[in-house]
Design an enzyme around this catalytic site. Structure first.
Site, mmCIF file in Angstrom:
data_model
loop_
_atom_site.group_PDB
_atom_site.id
_atom_site.type_symbol
_atom_site.label_atom_id
_atom_site.label_comp_id
_atom_site.label_asym_id
_atom_site.label_seq_id
_atom_site.Cartn_x
_atom_site.Cartn_y
_atom_site.Cartn_z
ATOM 1 N N LYS A 1 0.858 -1.190 0.000
ATOM 2 C CA LYS A 1 0.000 0.000 0.000
ATOM 3 C C LYS A 1 0.894 1.238 0.000
ATOM 4 O O LYS A 1 1.736 1.409 0.887
ATOM 5 C CB LYS A 1 -0.869 -0.052 1.264
ATOM 6 C CG LYS A 1 -2.180 0.657 1.149
ATOM 7 C CD LYS A 1 -3.009 0.322 2.393
ATOM 8 C CE LYS A 1 -4.328 1.024 2.416
ATOM 9 N NZ LYS A 1 -5.034 0.772 3.682
HETATM 10 O O1 G3P Z 1 -7.782 1.857 5.529
HETATM 11 C C1 G3P Z 1 -8.128 2.986 4.826
HETATM 12 C C2 G3P Z 1 -9.496 3.568 5.154
HETATM 13 O O2 G3P Z 1 -10.478 2.590 4.978
HETATM 14 C C3 G3P Z 1 -9.582 4.272 6.471
HETATM 15 O O3 G3P Z 1 -10.876 4.589 6.840
HETATM 16 O O4 G3P Z 1 -12.406 5.200 8.659
HETATM 17 O O5 G3P Z 1 -10.003 5.876 8.818
HETATM 18 O O6 G3P Z 1 -11.527 6.989 7.206
HETATM 19 P P1 G3P Z 1 -11.216 5.730 7.936
#
Ligand code: G3P
Length: 215
Positions: free
Chosen positions: A84
Site C-alpha cells: 500500500k
Molecule cells: O484503511 C483505509 C481507510 O479505509 C480508512 O478509513 O475510517 O479511517 O476513514 P477511515
C-alpha cells in the site's frame, strides 16, 4: 461480484469474518495496527496465516527510494502481500518502479478521480478512494467512485476500484451498484450487513412454531 475485504488489523474480527465464508482479503494501515497494541510483525503473520487473499500492508516512509526498498521487503513476506503506497508524487515514482518489478500496489489516500487516473497509469493494481472522509467534510464521496468507475470503463487498465473509508452498509450498496470491484469494511459494517429486524422476528416465529409441531 463485489469482493469484500476487512479494513482491520484485529485478528478476532478477521477470524470471525473468515469463518462466515465471505472474506476475500484484508487492508491494514498504521492506524489500524496501532489500535491493536500488538507488534506489527506478529499481527501481519497472523493475518497472512488466516486469509488466503490480497493483504494490503502499508509502507511507512514518504520518499520514493525508501518506499521502493520497504515495498520490496513487504512483497517478499508472502505471495498475498499487496504493498500500500500513498498517493503523492513520491508515491507515484515508487508505484511505477515496484509495479514494473511485478509487485502489486494498492494506492491509498485517494480523494479524487484525477489521483486515481495517475495511480492507475503508474501501474497500481488497486486504487483506494476514501469515501467516508470526503462525506465527513461535506463532499459526496460516492461521486468520486462514480467518476472513477466511468473513467476506468473507458480504458483497458488492469486496476481495481477498492472503496475505502466505508462508514455504513448503504455505502456498500451504492459502491456495488456503481460496479466497484472491492469494498473494504470495518467489522461492524460487515456485521450490520448480515442483520435485519425481520430476519430476527421471522426466525423466532419459525423456532416457536416448530415447538408446536407434533413429533
Ligand atoms: O484503511 C483505509 C481507510 O479505509 C480508512 O478509513 O475510517 O479511517 O476513514 P477511515
Amino acid at each position: 461480484m463485489v469482493k469484500i475485504f476487512l479494513d482491520t488489523a484485529n485478528i478476532d474480527e478477521i477470524r470471525e469474518a473468515a469463518s462466515w465464508g465471505v472474506l476475500d482479503g484484508v487492508t491494514t494501515n498504521p492506524t489500524l495496527v496501532a489500535k491493536t497494541g500488538r507488534k506489527w510483525s506478529e499481527v501481519i503473520q497472523d493475518i497472512l496465516a488466516l486469509v488466503d487473499g490480497p493483504i494490503s500492508l502499508e509502507v511507512t516512509t514518504t520518499q520514493a527510494e525508501e518506499m521502493i526498498k520497504q515495498g520490496r521487503q513487504l512483497a517478499k513476506l508472502h505471495k498475498n502481500v499487496v504493498v500500500k503506497i500513498q498517493m503523492t508524487t513520491e508515491g507515484l515514482k515508487a508505484i511505477k518502479a515496484l509495479s514494473t518489478e511485478g509487485v502489486r500496489i494498492n494506492t491509498t489516500l485517494i480523494f479524487s478521480a484525477n489521483q486515481a487516473i495517475l495511480a492507475a497509469k503508474a501501474g497500481a493494481k488497486y486504487v483506494s478512494p476514501f469515501i467516508g472522509r470526503l462525506d465527513d467534510m461535506g463532499q459526496e464521496g460516492m461521486q468520486v467512485i462514480r467518476e472513477i468507475a466511468e473513467i476506468f470503463r473507458n480504458y483497458d487498465w488492469d486496476c481495481e476500484i477498492l472503496v475505502a473509508s466505508i462508514r455504513h452498509p448503504l455505502h456498500v450498496i451504492e459502491a456495488a451498484k456503481l460496479g466497484a470491484d472491492i469494498v473494504t469494511l470495518p467489522f461492524d459494517v460487515l456485521k450490520k450487513m448480515t442483520q435485519h429486524a425481520l430476519t430476527d422476528v421471522g426466525l423466532k416465529r419459525f423456532v416457536d412454531d416448530w415447538q408446536k409441531v407434533p413429533k
